[in-house]
Design an enzyme around this catalytic site. Sequence first.
Site, short mmCIF file in Angstrom:
data_model
loop_
_atom_site.label_atom_id
_atom_site.label_comp_id
_atom_site.label_asym_id
_atom_site.label_seq_id
_atom_site.Cartn_x
_atom_site.Cartn_y
_atom_site.Cartn_z
N LYS A 1 0.82 -1.21 0.00
CA LYS A 1 0.00 0.00 0.00
C LYS A 1 0.85 1.26 0.00
O LYS A 1 2.05 1.25 0.26
CB LYS A 1 -0.96 -0.02 1.19
CG LYS A 1 -2.10 -1.01 0.99
CD LYS A 1 -3.17 -0.91 2.06
CE LYS A 1 -4.36 -1.81 1.70
NZ LYS A 1 -5.42 -1.76 2.73
N ARG B 1 -3.60 -10.31 5.07
CA ARG B 1 -4.11 -10.33 3.69
C ARG B 1 -2.99 -9.81 2.80
O ARG B 1 -2.58 -8.65 2.91
CB ARG B 1 -5.36 -9.47 3.58
CG ARG B 1 -6.01 -9.46 2.21
CD ARG B 1 -7.26 -8.59 2.21
NE ARG B 1 -7.93 -8.59 0.92
CZ ARG B 1 -7.64 -7.74 -0.07
NH1 ARG B 1 -6.68 -6.81 0.10
NH2 ARG B 1 -8.28 -7.79 -1.22
#
Length: 277
Positions: A221, A255
Amino acid sequence: MTINCKGDLIDLTTPKVMGILNLTPDSFFDGGSYRDESSILNRVETMLKDGATFIDMGAYSSRPGAEHVPEEEELKRMIPIVELILKHFPGTLISIDTFRSKVAEESIVHGAAIINDISAGNLDPQMFATVAKHQVPYIMMHMKGTPQSMQKEAVYDDLIKDLRYYFSEKIEQTTQLKINDVIIDPGFGFAKTTEQNYTLLNHLDLFQTFGLPILIGLSRKSMIYKILGSTPQEALNGTTALHTIALLKGANIIRAHDVMEAVECVKLVEALKANAL
């Protein structure tokens, strides 16, 4: 820390890894990479061999500013792939990344095991009832607004207190509906600035007080590659570093795009804990 997935009890005392399968053309890292049956099956096979306990499938990109996808298009992308994966890899525990109750229900009927809702029911008032009806594990994430608007809503009186209050309300609602297996996701990158993301990571252990499993989604991210001055494609090392921190602070499910590396993080952190004085 045990959840029931289609009759299988999954113990999350030892953290597990959830591999990401994006079925969207515009996801921030691997959008458009898995469009045909061969590439999808190869991706799933690799993740399972690398140690993924769950496969999380998304057919609606939730990256900041992502295009809106009609419900029928999301279903068209999702359902055939659920069937394809379970045909070739029976027993796979598929998580469905959706905020729509119809997509959730259709996916469960076709064999999905978990619902992963970025909106915790805020974008579809029927979601909680659908999960309660089918009694599947439910991941509820913190987000403000929608993927299209969330970056404008990163305003809090007190980030950690606000998120804890948010989850306490949501947990009360799911308890009243007798949803048995609830997992919380603090929502890194969703309506949060880079600084707020690191504040959240630094205080992740405070969310253990709910007594529920914690899922974290940090993989590649912007909170990683913006700090490093790089790109999502170059963010694996940074992802691994933050996965390690999250595990030390109580994360139960990671995840991740890169399953093998995430599984290695779990093994090393578990070894550290086993030998702690």
